[in-house]
Write a protein that holds these residues in place. Structure first.
Motif, PDB file in Angstrom:
ATOM      1  N   LYS A   1       0.828  -1.269  -0.130  1.00  0.00           N
ATOM      2  CA  LYS A   1      -0.081   0.060  -0.243  1.00  0.00           C
ATOM      3  C   LYS A   1       0.845   1.242   0.106  1.00  0.00           C
ATOM      4  O   LYS A   1       0.576   2.137  -0.921  1.00  0.00           O
ATOM      5  CB  LYS A   1      -0.808  -0.016   1.218  1.00  0.00           C
TER       6      LYS A   1
ATOM      7  N   SER B   1       3.335   1.324  -3.320  1.00  0.00           N
ATOM      8  CA  SER B   1       2.593   1.557  -4.592  1.00  0.00           C
ATOM      9  C   SER B   1       2.356   3.281  -4.459  1.00  0.00           C
ATOM     10  O   SER B   1       2.187   4.012  -5.868  1.00  0.00           O
ATOM     11  CB  SER B   1       1.532   0.794  -5.025  1.00  0.00           C
ATOM     12  N   ALA B   2       2.194   3.748  -3.554  1.00  0.00           N
ATOM     13  CA  ALA B   2       1.742   5.133  -3.447  1.00  0.00           C
ATOM     14  C   ALA B   2       3.116   5.837  -3.990  1.00  0.00           C
ATOM     15  O   ALA B   2       2.768   6.965  -4.461  1.00  0.00           O
ATOM     16  CB  ALA B   2       1.230   5.606  -1.942  1.00  0.00           C
TER      17      ALA B   2
ATOM     18  N   SER C   1      -2.546   0.788  -4.527  1.00  0.00           N
ATOM     19  CA  SER C   1      -2.562   1.271  -3.161  1.00  0.00           C
ATOM     20  C   SER C   1      -3.864   1.501  -2.700  1.00  0.00           C
ATOM     21  O   SER C   1      -4.000   1.369  -1.423  1.00  0.00           O
ATOM     22  CB  SER C   1      -1.696   2.543  -3.109  1.00  0.00           C
TER      23      SER C   1
END
Length: 387
Positions: free
Chosen positions: A200, A203-204, A375
């Motif tokens: 999470k 990927s952000a 995300s």
């Protein structure tokens, strides 16, 4: 808006100028320092690399220092680095000064972001962060034309003396108006790095990186794009950069206001998808210069609209390590700038088509959108076992 936020944004503008302002005056600096253009170009590459690495590392190493004091120390070191650049007689000392200013700039910028997040109410946090990013974007996009103008009239060294003066002004205002900001518990650097194993969070950060990479795939070669598409002279090219810069500055505020209104998660998806579409369609607007200007300004506004909602989102999903995550996201931004410039160069080397840089850039932004979706669709919160 809180006066302190404006002061922090102004300080960010001052330190941010030092990064890309070199781009427009490289030939002059290379000639004066008696190096070739390729060697002089390392002043930009090394700065970006040091900036990306040092932000999270310095934030961790200085975790026990009261935040206002640390901010003032970083600004003073930045001041010394620019004075050193002004007096440096050779390329080696200029490079050393660039390393010093890159490290101090990274710390000042991330402190501006983290302090801002602490001194405003959560409901207005994204908007406040948007003002900080207005400072970052304005320094990056307006630095080049400002540098060219000052160099033409007063010489390239004067630029860095002026930036040093701006940092002194920032020291005065920060000293007068910013209260002491107590330190908070910061996790060890190894634990913070391990947090990137969380999909999470990772990927952000990748969404930020690929968004800026897609943008710079074209923007790094914007001058030849304008020359090819419209055969513009330097005056008109400067006007285009100025209009783009104004749009980019407004984009930071736009992204913050949008996040406060519809939420950070919806804003992230809306901004990235809109940006991919605009970037892909931009070359098809060149049949009409007025239409192109409208499309260009929309491109400019969207290019910096992601950062405020993204920063706010990162704070929400990992509040215990929000400072370091904001710093890592800012580093991802820098890596994206370097990556996009490299991708654009590869595209031009293989296709000799500036239009292709826009299309490839849009494709890279689609990767950013995929990362954002990954995300946003992961379960909320951070699994401490992963940390």
């Amino acid at each position: 808006m809180n006066l302190k936020v404006f002061i922090l944004a102004a300080a960010t503008i001052g330190v941010g100028l030092v990064e890309l302002i070199v781009g427009g005056i490289l030939p002059v600096m290379a000639d004066d320092l008696q190096v070739n253009l390729g060697t002089a170009g390392q002043l930009i590459s090394v700065f970006a690399l040091i900036y990306a690495i040092s932000g999270p590392v310095l934030l961790s190493l200085t975790a026990k220092i009261e935040r206002k004091r640390l901010y003032l120390i970083a600004l003073f070191i930045f001041f010394l680095g620019n004075v050193m650049t002004y007096f440096s007689p050779n390329f080696l000392l200029v490079m050393v000064a660039r390393v010093i200013t890159a490290m101090s700039t990274a710390l000042v910028v991330v402190l501006s972001l983290t302090i801002t997040a602490k001194i405003v109410e959560p409901a207005h946090r994204a908007k406040a962060l948007g003002f900080i990013y207005m400072g970052i974007s304005s320094s990056l996009v307006l630095g080049v034309p400002i540098g060219i103008i000052i160099t033409d009239h007063f010489g390239w060294r004067t630029i860095f003396l002026g930036i040093a003066f701006l940092s002194l002004m920032s020291i005065v205002f920060i000293s007068l108006f910013l209260e002491r900001i107590p330190t908070e518990r910061v996790q060890p650097l190894s634990v913070q790095i391990k947090s990137l194993g969380n999909i999470k969070i990772a990927s952000a950060h990748l969404a930020t990186m690929f968004m800026l990479a897609g943008h710079y795939t074209l923007y790094a070669y914007f001058t030849p794009f304008l020359e090819t598409a419209f055969h513009l002279n330097q005056n008109w090219i400067s006007i285009c950069y100025f209009l783009f810069g104004l749009s980019a500055i407004c984009g930071g505020a736009l992204g913050g206001a949008l996040a406060d209104r519809i939420g950070s998660q919806k804003s992230i998806l809306l901004v990235i998808s809109s940006f991919a579409i605009v970037l892909f369609l931009l070359p098809y607007s060149t049949f009409s210069f007025p239409l192109f200007l409208v499309a260009m300004m929309l491109w400019g506004a969207l290019s910096w609209s992601l950062a405020p909602p993204q920063q706010n989102y990162i704070i929400q999903i990992d509040p215990d390590a929000s400072d370091i995550q904001q710093s890592i996201n800012n580093s991802a931004l820098q890596i994206g700038i370097s990556l996009g410039s490299a991708i654009g160069g590869v595209v031009l080397a293989h296709t000799s088509s500036l239009i292709s840089t826009a299309h490839v850039g849009a494709g890279v932004v689609v990767i950013a959108l995929i990362c954002g979706i990954i995300s946003l669709t992961r379960s909320s919160g951070i699994d401490q076992a992963e940390m």
